[in-house]
Design an enzyme around this catalytic site. Structure first.
Site, short mmCIF file in Angstrom:
data_model
loop_
_atom_site.label_atom_id
_atom_site.label_comp_id
_atom_site.label_asym_id
_atom_site.label_seq_id
_atom_site.Cartn_x
_atom_site.Cartn_y
_atom_site.Cartn_z
N MET A 23 0.90 -1.37 -0.08
CA MET A 23 -0.04 -0.25 0.33
C MET A 23 1.08 1.53 -0.07
SD MET A 23 -3.07 -1.02 2.24
CE MET A 23 -3.09 -0.60 3.29
N LEU A 26 6.60 2.85 1.63
CA LEU A 26 7.73 2.34 1.93
C LEU A 26 8.41 2.71 2.38
CD1 LEU A 26 8.32 1.24 -2.29
CD2 LEU A 26 6.54 0.42 0.11
N HIS A 30 8.96 -3.57 3.12
CA HIS A 30 8.81 -3.56 1.78
C HIS A 30 9.86 -3.78 0.93
CE1 HIS A 30 5.63 -0.78 3.48
NE2 HIS A 30 4.90 -1.68 3.42
N GLY A 139 5.38 -10.34 4.02
CA GLY A 139 5.70 -9.91 5.13
C GLY A 139 5.17 -10.77 6.36
N LYS A 141 4.69 -10.03 8.95
CA LYS A 141 4.79 -9.15 10.33
C LYS A 141 2.87 -9.27 10.68
CE LYS A 141 3.64 -4.53 11.72
NZ LYS A 141 3.02 -4.35 11.13
N GLN A 145 -2.70 -12.36 7.82
CA GLN A 145 -3.26 -11.63 6.64
C GLN A 145 -1.79 -13.42 5.37
OE1 GLN A 145 -2.48 -7.83 4.46
NE2 GLN A 145 -0.87 -8.52 4.03
N VAL A 168 10.87 -7.03 9.56
CA VAL A 168 11.87 -7.18 9.27
C VAL A 168 11.64 -5.38 10.90
CG1 VAL A 168 13.74 -4.38 8.22
CG2 VAL A 168 12.74 -6.61 7.30
#
Ligand code: AMP
Length: 269
Positions: A23, A26, A30, A139, A141, A145, A168
């Site tokens: 989205m 960045l 990303h 990711g 994270k 999802q 990260v």
């Protein structure tokens, strides 16, 4: 670097690729996905699309950070060969389909953010059909999802290899997120405690302490520090159902509000 604004352009210039949906806004999280996609797949496509259908009515769609020029430069510097940056109209005009994933969406983010994962699954399915990548990078994270995307690919038999990459973090452990910029300087100081607490809990599990009471103590500590914990749970990595006994391969997941900012994080145990 190519910039595609329309489905037609993306189809016309299609190449087998490693694909990184984002989205925008960045950050290093990303860019790590972009570097891996470029290194492993040779040709890297990044999408930048703030997807309205995955935001709730009281969420931050309107004020979500947007800086296309900066994002294009960062994506190019990390190795992106093409950017797909469509308008909302390009993605949603005459769009009457929605994809709802059952099962893995029933708890956690799915419960707190009704409709969120339908928005995610729908846009990811559209993007896969538009970009038609060989590999797609996400990711961890956003752990739930990843489970949703895995279920989408399995359920609809998408011909794409999914790659899930570790989170990260900032030097102090805070998971990088486009929303971290909303944190006040005071809250930014506190925010890394969420990751520290996950690691502390993992240690306690390894030492054999009682799962339920250890989790409750962690929640209390975080709440005393200034968080408003929405959930903190040990879950099965595939089904996202809570596990009642410590087992390796499970995932410790957390969501907490800090002021008006919502933070999510998770670690493997
Ligand atoms: P977003 O732009 O927030 O939708 O994220 C786009 C992709 O980047 C998703 O697959 C995210 O899980 C991933 N991502 C976001 N933050 C991080 C991070 N700190 N580390 C690794 N991946 C991330």
């Amino acid at each position: 670097m190519k910039v595609w604004r329309t489905v037609q352009e993306a189809h016309k210039e299609h190449k087998p690729s490693g694909f990184v949906p984002t989205m925008g806004a960045l950050h290093e999280g990303h860019l790590e996905l972009v570097r891996r996609a470029k290194a492993e797949s040779g040709y890297c496509v990044v999408s930048i699309f703030v997807n309205p259908t995955q935001f709730g009515p009281n969420e931050d769609f309107a004020k979500y950070p947007r800086d296309e020029k900066r994002d294009f430069e960062l994506a190019a510097s990390a190795g992106a060969d093409a950017i797909f940056a469509p308008s909302v109209e390009e993605m949603y005009t005459h769009s009457q389909a929605e994809i709802t994933i059952k099962g893995v969406t029933s708890r956690w983010e799915g419960e707190i953010r009704p409709g969120h994962f339908t928005g995610v699954a729908t846009v990811v399915a559209k993007l896969f059909n538009i970009v038609r990548p060989l590999d797609a990078y996400f990711g961890l994270k956003d752990f739930q999802q990843c489970a949703v995307v895995a279920s989408l690919v399995q359920s609809l038999r998408f011909d794409v290899n999914l790659k899930f990459l570790e989170t990260v973090r900032e030097a102090d452990g805070l998971a990088m997120s486009s929303r971290n910029r909303y944190l006040s300087s005071e809250h930014r100081q506190i925010a890394p405690k969420i990751y520290a607490e996950l690691n502390e809990l993992k240690l306690q599990f390894e030492r054999g302490s009682d799962l339920e009471s250890s989790i409750q103590e962690s929640v209390n500590r975080l709440n005393r520090t200034g968080f408003d914990v929405q959930y903190l749970a040990l879950v099965d990595s595939i089904t996202l159902e809570p596990v009642t006994q410590y087992k390796t391969g499970a995932r410790l997941i957390v969501a907490a509000k800090l002021g008006t900012t919502r933070l999510i994080d998770n670690i493997g145990v």
